[in-house]
Write an enzyme that holds these catalytic residues in place. Structure first.
Site, short mmCIF file in Angstrom:
data_model
loop_
_atom_site.label_atom_id
_atom_site.label_comp_id
_atom_site.label_asym_id
_atom_site.label_seq_id
_atom_site.Cartn_x
_atom_site.Cartn_y
_atom_site.Cartn_z
N LYS A 123 0.81 -1.22 0.00
CA LYS A 123 0.00 0.00 0.00
C LYS A 123 0.85 1.28 0.00
O LYS A 123 0.42 2.30 -0.54
CB LYS A 123 -0.96 0.01 1.21
CG LYS A 123 -2.03 -1.06 1.11
CD LYS A 123 -2.92 -1.12 2.34
CE LYS A 123 -4.04 -0.12 2.27
NZ LYS A 123 -5.12 -0.41 3.24
N ASP B 84 -9.92 4.12 2.06
CA ASP B 84 -10.13 3.61 3.43
C ASP B 84 -10.89 4.62 4.29
O ASP B 84 -11.79 4.25 5.05
CB ASP B 84 -8.79 3.26 4.09
CG ASP B 84 -8.19 1.98 3.54
OD1 ASP B 84 -8.94 1.12 3.04
OD2 ASP B 84 -6.95 1.83 3.60
#
Ligand code: ATR
Length: 271
Positions: free
Chosen positions: A65, A102
């Site tokens: 990520k 997110d």
């Protein structure tokens, strides 16, 4: 036929294929979504090749990520702030756009399950200062929470987040983490504590009271000790499964052209 996938190492545990395949079926769309096991050394080469293979984009999970940020040609503001990306869009010219959904997923989950929640009503208490906490802090600050209490076992990690994300953060020592509940109106566990197979979440919870909105990013089990105690104390509780589901919405919409719904049937499919 548009393709998408999730890139990680390991990858077999990823729940994302189940969700995206469910949506593809539900909306009768052509396309597929596949788990891709990619080693760090091959990440850039794989990403550069995927558009040529028909991929419209991908999700990115641990441990890639952060690394995809330097490979991407363009990075969204929210991914830049969080310092990590979980959603990639491959443009028609082959350029890679990196985004982070997110924080969006976190907010959408609370809004769907605690519709009366007001982030401005009082301080937020956050347990944990890892990768997930970064997205939560950015989202809550953006939503206008007046103050963020942050407690982490390893205090310097919380202090690093404070120096990065600023004045509205107040660090509370881990041994006093329960004190964050005194006047918080939003409570979030971002640690792995309470997850099946991990250590228990042992923070004293007698500060929980009605009016608080309490959420746990842990969703295995769906009902953690934090959520059980919060419910018993009369709080509004929001489990963590919805964050996983909602964070997938923007990517699916970009890749496959339909904005998918997060509903009870999807939750049942994922359990
Ligand atoms: P994620 O991306 O899910 O946030 P992470 O970056 O590994 O994962 O962060 C895990 C979080 O859980 C951290 O806040 C970690 O605390 P440390 O920074 O002190 O490691 C917290 N955590 C994990 N195990 C813990 C434990 N046994 N006690 C307290 N906190 C724990």
């Amino acid at each position: 036929i548009p393709l998408a996938g999730v890139i990680g190492n390991p990858i077999s545990h990823s729940q994302s294929p189940k969700m995206h395949k469910y949506w593809l079926r539900k909306y009768g769309l052509l396309g597929d979504y596949v788990p891709l096991h990619v080693h760090e050394d091959n990440l850039e080469q794989v990403l550069r090749t995927m558009p040529q293979m028909g991929f419209a984009g991908a999700n990115v999970t641990i441990p890639h990520k952060v690394n995809v940020m330097s490979i991407a040609d363009q990075v969204s503001d929210r991914a830049t702030l969080i310092g990590a990306a979980n959603t990639l869009i491959f443009k028609n010219d082959g350029k890679i756009y990196a985004d982070n959904t997110d924080g969006y997923g976190f907010m959408a989950n609370i809004k769907q399950n605690a519709p009366h929640w007001d982030p401005k009503a009082g301080p937020a208490a956050i347990f944990g200062a890892g990768g997930a906490a970064r997205a939560v802090i950015v989202a809550l600050a953006d939503a206008g929470v007046p103050e963020i209490y942050l407690s982490n076992r390893t205090r310097p990690k919380a202090e690093a987040l404070k120096s990065e994300f600023g004045a509205r953060i107040k660090i509370v020592d881990w041994v006093q983490a329960g004190n964050m509940l005194d006047d918080a109106t939003t409570v979030v566990n971002t640690t792995s504590l309470g997850m099946t197979g991990a250590a228990e979440f042992r923070v004293p919870l007698d500060g929980l009271k009605p009016g608080m909105v309490v959420t746990d990013l842990v969703y295995t089990p769906l009902r953690t000790r934090l959520l059980d105690e919060a419910e018993a104390a009369g709080c509004t509780v929001v489990d963590g499964l919805g964050m996983l589901l909602h964070q997938g919405v923007p990517g699916f919409e970009r890749w496959f052209g339909v904005r998918p719904e997060v509903d009870d049937e999807l939750r049942q499919v994922m359990l």
